[in-house]
Design an enzyme around this catalytic site. Sequence first.
Site, PDB file in Angstrom:
ATOM      1  N   LYS A  42       0.847  -1.201   0.000  1.00 50.73           N
ATOM      2  CA  LYS A  42       0.000   0.000   0.000  1.00 50.73           C
ATOM      3  C   LYS A  42       0.882   1.251   0.000  1.00 50.73           C
ATOM      4  O   LYS A  42       2.083   1.165   0.275  1.00 50.73           O
ATOM      5  CB  LYS A  42      -0.912  -0.016   1.234  1.00 50.73           C
ATOM      6  CG  LYS A  42      -0.172   0.022   2.571  1.00 50.73           C
ATOM      7  CD  LYS A  42      -1.115  -0.280   3.731  1.00 50.73           C
ATOM      8  CE  LYS A  42      -0.361  -0.218   5.052  1.00 50.73           C
ATOM      9  NZ  LYS A  42      -1.190  -0.697   6.183  1.00 50.73           N
ATOM     10  N   ARG A 136     -10.871  -0.789  15.263  1.00 48.48           N
ATOM     11  CA  ARG A 136     -10.804   0.046  14.058  1.00 48.48           C
ATOM     12  C   ARG A 136     -11.774  -0.590  13.066  1.00 48.48           C
ATOM     13  O   ARG A 136     -12.965  -0.325  13.121  1.00 48.48           O
ATOM     14  CB  ARG A 136      -9.363   0.125  13.541  1.00 48.48           C
ATOM     15  CG  ARG A 136      -9.141   1.163  12.466  1.00 48.48           C
ATOM     16  CD  ARG A 136      -7.668   1.299  12.073  1.00 48.48           C
ATOM     17  NE  ARG A 136      -7.103   0.065  11.503  1.00 48.48           N
ATOM     18  CZ  ARG A 136      -5.863  -0.027  11.029  1.00 48.48           C
ATOM     19  NH1 ARG A 136      -5.048   1.020  11.065  1.00 48.48           N
ATOM     20  NH2 ARG A 136      -5.420  -1.159  10.524  1.00 48.48           N
ATOM     21  N   TYR A 268      13.574  30.680   6.486  1.00 45.92           N
ATOM     22  CA  TYR A 268      12.314  31.286   6.942  1.00 45.92           C
ATOM     23  C   TYR A 268      12.305  31.521   8.447  1.00 45.92           C
ATOM     24  O   TYR A 268      12.833  30.707   9.216  1.00 45.92           O
ATOM     25  CB  TYR A 268      11.140  30.366   6.608  1.00 45.92           C
ATOM     26  CG  TYR A 268      10.752  30.390   5.148  1.00 45.92           C
ATOM     27  CD1 TYR A 268      10.387  31.585   4.522  1.00 45.92           C
ATOM     28  CD2 TYR A 268      10.740  29.221   4.406  1.00 45.92           C
ATOM     29  CE1 TYR A 268      10.023  31.593   3.180  1.00 45.92           C
ATOM     30  CE2 TYR A 268      10.373  29.222   3.069  1.00 45.92           C
ATOM     31  CZ  TYR A 268      10.025  30.414   2.465  1.00 45.92           C
ATOM     32  OH  TYR A 268       9.670  30.426   1.145  1.00 45.92           O
ATOM     33  N   MET A 317       9.768  24.011   1.271  1.00 44.35           N
ATOM     34  CA  MET A 317       9.037  23.100   0.393  1.00 44.35           C
ATOM     35  C   MET A 317       9.982  22.344  -0.547  1.00 44.35           C
ATOM     36  O   MET A 317       9.843  21.144  -0.753  1.00 44.35           O
ATOM     37  CB  MET A 317       7.983  23.855  -0.425  1.00 44.35           C
ATOM     38  CG  MET A 317       7.112  22.932  -1.249  1.00 44.35           C
ATOM     39  SD  MET A 317       5.872  23.777  -2.238  1.00 44.35           S
ATOM     40  CE  MET A 317       4.630  24.173  -1.040  1.00 44.35           C
TER      41      MET A 317
HETATM   42  C1  LIG Z   1      -0.413  -1.695   6.834  1.00 43.09           C
HETATM   43  C2  LIG Z   1      -0.944  -2.957   7.344  1.00 43.09           C
HETATM   44  C3  LIG Z   1      -0.105  -4.064   7.519  1.00 43.09           C
HETATM   45  C4  LIG Z   1       1.394  -4.007   7.351  1.00 43.09           C
HETATM   46  O1  LIG Z   1       1.952  -3.511   8.557  1.00 43.09           O
HETATM   47  P1  LIG Z   1       3.526  -3.438   8.785  1.00 43.09           P
HETATM   48  O2  LIG Z   1       3.640  -3.061  10.212  1.00 43.09           O
HETATM   49  O3  LIG Z   1       4.055  -2.401   7.872  1.00 43.09           O
HETATM   50  O4  LIG Z   1       4.085  -4.774   8.499  1.00 43.09           O
HETATM   51  C5  LIG Z   1      -0.689  -5.270   7.880  1.00 43.09           C
HETATM   52  N1  LIG Z   1      -2.016  -5.353   8.089  1.00 43.09           N
HETATM   53  C6  LIG Z   1      -2.849  -4.295   7.974  1.00 43.09           C
HETATM   54  C7  LIG Z   1      -4.302  -4.473   8.227  1.00 43.09           C
HETATM   55  C8  LIG Z   1      -2.340  -3.066   7.614  1.00 43.09           C
HETATM   56  O5  LIG Z   1      -3.172  -2.019   7.520  1.00 43.09           O
END
Ligand SMILES: *Cc1c(COP(=O)(O)O)cnc(C)c1O
Length: 377
Positions: A42, A136, A268, A317
């Site tokens: 992701k 969650r 800045y 930036m």
């Molecule tokens: C992002 C994510 C992972 C991966 O987590 P890491 O700590 O980067 O290995 C696994 N499961 C879910 C549900 C996630 O959202």
Amino acid sequence: MNSELNTTCRSWIEVNLTNLRHNANVLQQAMPENCRLMAVVKANAYGHSAKEISLALNKTGVKAFAVATVDEGIELRKNGVTGEILILGFTDVSRISDIKKYDLIQTIIDFDYANALNDTGVFVKTHIKIDTGMHRLGIPSDDFESVKKVFEMKNLDVCGIFTHLCCSDSLKKEDVDYTNFQIDNFYNLIERLKSAKIKVVKTHIQSSYGLLNYPHLKCDYARIGIALYGVLSSPDETILKPDLRPVLSVKSRIALIRNVNKGDCVGYARAFTAKRNSKIAILPIGYADGIPRSMSNGKGCVVINNFLVPIAGRVCMDQLAVDVTDIDGVSVGDTVSLIDDNNLSAPEAAVNADSISNELLSQIGARLPVKFIENLE
Ligand SMILES: *Cc1c(COP(=O)(O)O)cnc(C)c1O
């Protein structure tokens, strides 16, 4: 890609695919016999380039991937990534035809969502997410009836069931107890499903820390993100300590060097004032390239000639200043590292930004070109 990035680019990312493959192998070896690596790619593979990372993993035999969004999944398919692709998060049910068309697997995030997805009438692959205590996403682990009903929904091809641990990175007793409570909740539900003769589907619980601290769990997959990229979230201890090798480094070049007098300000808000006559180097990289602004004013540093050099004043930036007064032999054009395998790892750099490497890496690269490296073996 362009091998001349270091002579033509203002700043760039280096991604070492040999280290990636090495990490995939050692992590796979750390898993129990029938458990497979599900590569979490992701957020553009945590800033590493999801397409190239996934294709490289495909070549080493990785056949399961996880993404956060339907569009991330589509992107992988369009680039020829094969195997399973699980969408870990919410997808609007109006995207059901994309889930189907690109052969993606949608997470059932709660019971209402399962109903909505089922009501579309399109038969799609799903994994059910179980909330075992993180609160969650997921159907509560004690809500057996709802889980059972989801298995019975005629348009949902349930191929997996999983949960997520919320404190598996911590080795404090109360966190270990909580993690074991989550694990027990999950397995109790699985046992109830088995007794109710509901078909056995693939299970997964662990992410990186889950695998490294609870390696005994026997699941079908472990969803590995950060460890695949060769680092942990923070400079932590874990029970298993596989030989992980950082995959990504961030490089820039010194655009100019200027001398400032004692009392002069830099950048800045005049946030840096020279306490002595100083030598300041300007680097063409800034927060729009993913270098957090929270590294301003000496909190963050960069590596030049193997020395750690503090950031002077505010990260802008597109550029930032570093104080090179104390190092000799620095010249315009010299390569500088902002994340580096040897001297400034992503977890260390993240600490300087009051963050974790996951956040730091996933922000990197909106604008930086990527150079892919393969070591000769
Ligand atoms: C992002 C994510 C992972 C991966 O987590 P890491 O700590 O980067 O290995 C696994 N499961 C879910 C549900 C996630 O959202």
